[in-house]
Design an enzyme around this catalytic site. Structure first.
Site, PDB file in Angstrom:
ATOM      1  N   SER A   6       0.683  -1.094   0.078  1.00 31.97           N
ATOM      2  CA  SER A   6      -0.083   0.133   0.001  1.00 31.97           C
ATOM      3  C   SER A   6       0.892   1.297   0.077  1.00 31.97           C
ATOM      4  O   SER A   6       1.519   1.433   0.850  1.00 31.97           O
ATOM      5  CB  SER A   6      -0.800   0.048   1.225  1.00 31.97           C
ATOM      6  OG  SER A   6      -1.361   1.230   1.376  1.00 31.97           O
ATOM      7  N   HIS A  31      -1.227  -1.326  -4.338  1.00 32.52           N
ATOM      8  CA  HIS A  31      -2.536  -0.931  -3.605  1.00 32.52           C
ATOM      9  C   HIS A  31      -2.496   0.450  -3.380  1.00 32.52           C
ATOM     10  O   HIS A  31      -1.605   0.957  -2.721  1.00 32.52           O
ATOM     11  CB  HIS A  31      -2.442  -1.796  -2.277  1.00 32.52           C
ATOM     12  CG  HIS A  31      -3.786  -1.631  -1.689  1.00 32.52           C
ATOM     13  ND1 HIS A  31      -4.876  -2.529  -1.899  1.00 32.52           N
ATOM     14  CD2 HIS A  31      -4.044  -1.140  -0.520  1.00 32.52           C
ATOM     15  CE1 HIS A  31      -5.775  -2.160  -1.024  1.00 32.52           C
ATOM     16  NE2 HIS A  31      -5.602  -1.164  -0.489  1.00 32.52           N
ATOM     17  N   ASP A  33      -4.835   3.382  -1.840  1.00 30.70           N
ATOM     18  CA  ASP A  33      -5.952   3.869  -0.973  1.00 30.70           C
ATOM     19  C   ASP A  33      -6.224   5.355  -1.339  1.00 30.70           C
ATOM     20  O   ASP A  33      -5.696   6.354  -0.556  1.00 30.70           O
ATOM     21  CB  ASP A  33      -5.386   3.826   0.489  1.00 30.70           C
ATOM     22  CG  ASP A  33      -4.970   2.105   0.866  1.00 30.70           C
ATOM     23  OD1 ASP A  33      -6.120   1.285   0.779  1.00 30.70           O
ATOM     24  OD2 ASP A  33      -3.728   1.688   1.133  1.00 30.70           O
ATOM     25  N   MET A  35      -9.096   8.051   0.474  1.00 35.01           N
ATOM     26  CA  MET A  35      -9.708   8.458   1.357  1.00 35.01           C
ATOM     27  C   MET A  35     -10.471   9.838   1.393  1.00 35.01           C
ATOM     28  O   MET A  35      -9.512  10.576   0.909  1.00 35.01           O
ATOM     29  CB  MET A  35      -8.927   8.249   2.577  1.00 35.01           C
ATOM     30  CG  MET A  35      -8.066   6.995   2.827  1.00 35.01           C
ATOM     31  SD  MET A  35      -7.235   7.171   4.639  1.00 35.01           S
ATOM     32  CE  MET A  35      -6.452   5.544   4.621  1.00 35.01           C
ATOM     33  N   HIS A  64      -8.228   1.149  -3.891  1.00 35.16           N
ATOM     34  CA  HIS A  64      -9.361   0.849  -2.820  1.00 35.16           C
ATOM     35  C   HIS A  64      -9.853   2.267  -2.643  1.00 35.16           C
ATOM     36  O   HIS A  64      -9.391   3.131  -1.878  1.00 35.16           O
ATOM     37  CB  HIS A  64      -8.509   0.397  -1.658  1.00 35.16           C
ATOM     38  CG  HIS A  64      -9.044   0.083  -0.567  1.00 35.16           C
ATOM     39  ND1 HIS A  64      -8.890  -0.199   0.892  1.00 35.16           N
ATOM     40  CD2 HIS A  64     -10.464   0.014  -0.296  1.00 35.16           C
ATOM     41  CE1 HIS A  64      -9.492  -0.321   1.731  1.00 35.16           C
ATOM     42  NE2 HIS A  64     -10.667  -0.117   1.164  1.00 35.16           N
ATOM     43  N   MET A  66     -12.195   4.314  -0.208  1.00 37.17           N
ATOM     44  CA  MET A  66     -12.711   4.531   0.922  1.00 37.17           C
ATOM     45  C   MET A  66     -13.493   5.951   0.830  1.00 37.17           C
ATOM     46  O   MET A  66     -13.195   6.694   1.552  1.00 37.17           O
ATOM     47  CB  MET A  66     -11.676   4.432   2.015  1.00 37.17           C
ATOM     48  CG  MET A  66     -11.034   3.001   2.393  1.00 37.17           C
ATOM     49  SD  MET A  66      -9.602   2.895   3.277  1.00 37.17           S
ATOM     50  CE  MET A  66      -8.545   3.239   1.681  1.00 37.17           C
ATOM     51  N   MET A 135     -11.360  -6.045   5.353  1.00 41.23           N
ATOM     52  CA  MET A 135     -10.631  -5.222   6.221  1.00 41.23           C
ATOM     53  C   MET A 135     -10.419  -5.619   7.647  1.00 41.23           C
ATOM     54  O   MET A 135     -11.252  -6.099   8.237  1.00 41.23           O
ATOM     55  CB  MET A 135     -11.287  -3.672   6.306  1.00 41.23           C
ATOM     56  CG  MET A 135     -11.747  -2.824   5.326  1.00 41.23           C
ATOM     57  SD  MET A 135     -10.207  -2.603   4.288  1.00 41.23           S
ATOM     58  CE  MET A 135      -9.179  -1.706   5.570  1.00 41.23           C
ATOM     59  N   ASP A 173      -6.885  -6.554   4.279  1.00 39.92           N
ATOM     60  CA  ASP A 173      -6.126  -5.298   4.319  1.00 39.92           C
ATOM     61  C   ASP A 173      -5.933  -4.748   5.586  1.00 39.92           C
ATOM     62  O   ASP A 173      -7.134  -4.277   6.028  1.00 39.92           O
ATOM     63  CB  ASP A 173      -7.004  -4.367   3.097  1.00 39.92           C
ATOM     64  CG  ASP A 173      -6.389  -2.966   2.988  1.00 39.92           C
ATOM     65  OD1 ASP A 173      -5.096  -2.875   3.424  1.00 39.92           O
ATOM     66  OD2 ASP A 173      -7.002  -2.210   2.487  1.00 39.92           O
TER      67      ASP A 173
HETATM   68  C1  DX5 Z   1      -6.266   1.396   5.748  1.00 37.57           C
HETATM   69  C2  DX5 Z   1      -5.995   1.340   4.113  1.00 37.57           C
HETATM   70  C3  DX5 Z   1      -4.816  -0.136   4.195  1.00 37.57           C
HETATM   71  C4  DX5 Z   1      -3.733   0.368   4.863  1.00 37.57           C
HETATM   72  C5  DX5 Z   1      -2.841  -0.757   5.015  1.00 37.57           C
HETATM   73  O1  DX5 Z   1      -7.405   2.232   5.934  1.00 37.57           O
HETATM   74  O2  DX5 Z   1      -6.962   0.537   3.324  1.00 37.57           O
HETATM   75  O3  DX5 Z   1      -4.657  -0.346   2.971  1.00 37.57           O
HETATM   76  O4  DX5 Z   1      -3.128   1.464   4.398  1.00 37.57           O
HETATM   77  O5  DX5 Z   1      -1.662  -0.279   5.722  1.00 37.57           O
HETATM   78  P1  DX5 Z   1      -0.956  -1.167   6.903  1.00 37.57           P
HETATM   79  O6  DX5 Z   1      -0.418  -2.508   6.247  1.00 37.57           O
HETATM   80  O7  DX5 Z   1       0.089  -0.422   7.415  1.00 37.57           O
HETATM   81  O8  DX5 Z   1      -2.087  -1.413   8.016  1.00 37.57           O
HETATM   82 ZN    ZN Z   2      -6.344  -0.128   1.199  1.00 37.73          ZN
END
Ligand code: DX5
Ligand code: ZN
Length: 214
Positions: A6, A31, A33, A35, A64, A66, A135, A173
């Site tokens: 990620s 990956h 992320d 948000m 991903h 969110m 998750m 994840d």
């Molecule tokens: C969480 C994200 C993950 C996260 C994983 O909100 O969706 O992808 O960044 O990071 P680690 O491996 O540090 O938990």
């Molecule tokens: Zn993620």
């Protein structure tokens, strides 16, 4: 096992170097992320930064989301180079419609569920998707501790997939480490996401190789 580091834990002042490192590594996917500060209590980045990342990437780009209202951004993330777009069940009152939209845009589609959401909520859409993202932390931040109950959820989902002979990957994840990776794979996971474990390691390349070898 597919390893998907990620980028959330990457150094955004040296994204090119971090992408070069991933490209030469044994990692399988990126990956990415996203948000929105509404669905989750943190803001990361959007389609613009995603496009920079995917242009540096030589691998499969797993995005991903969110975010609430992913239907407003699905096309932008396709144009930004997403190969897979994962959306959250909890953010989508019309999940089936969202899935169809993403498929029609030509991407693979994943559905993520939060730690409190039972895998049984997925039963009526499993035939329509490519990936389930379980998750194993509450989404929003990297570097959190793995929630142990996820192991039962992986096993339960794996059983449903096997019984129905479905072609779906299970992604886990959050909180994945060198110590718990084996347990997670043995429970039935196909894809491991790892942010902190990879990017905060002294030698990320070596850590990726170790994770691939568990
Ligand atoms: C969480 C994200 C993950 C996260 C994983 O909100 O969706 O992808 O960044 O990071 P680690 O491996 O540090 O938990
Ligand atoms: Zn993620």
């Amino acid at each position: 096992m597919i390893l998907a580091p990620s980028l959330l834990s990457a150094n955004f002042l040296q994204l090119q170097q971090d992408c070069d490192m991933l490209n030469t590594s044994q990692a399988d996917w990126y990956h990415i992320d996203v948000m929105d500060g509404t669905f989750v209590p943190n803001i990361s980045f959007g389609a613009m930064v995603t496009k920079f990342i995917t242009s540096a990437s030589t691998k499969y780009n797993d995005v991903h989301l969110m975010i609430n209202k992913p239907e407003n951004y699905a096309e932008a993330f396709r144009d930004a180079g997403a190969n897979n777009l994962t959306i959250h069940l909890e953010a989508c009152p019309h999940l089936h419609r969202n899935i169809e939209q993403i498929k029609n845009l030509g991407m693979h589609v994943g559905v993520a569920i939060n730690p409190h959401t039972p895998v049984s909520t997925l039963i009526n859409i499993l035939q329509d998707i490519d990936l389930v993202c379980l998750m194993s932390v509450n989404p929003g931040f990297g570097g959190q501790a793995f929630i142990p109950n996820t192991i039962q959820k992986i096993a339960a989902l794996k059983q449903i997939i096997n019984e129905q002979n479905l072609n779906i990957k299970i992604e886990v994840d959050g909180g994945v480490t060198l110590e718990n990776a084996k347990l997670i794979i043995n429970a039935g996971a196909d894809i491991l996401v790892a942010g902190n474990t990879v990017f905060k390691a002294q030698n990320p390349l070596e850590m990726i190789a170790k994770l691939k070898a568990v």
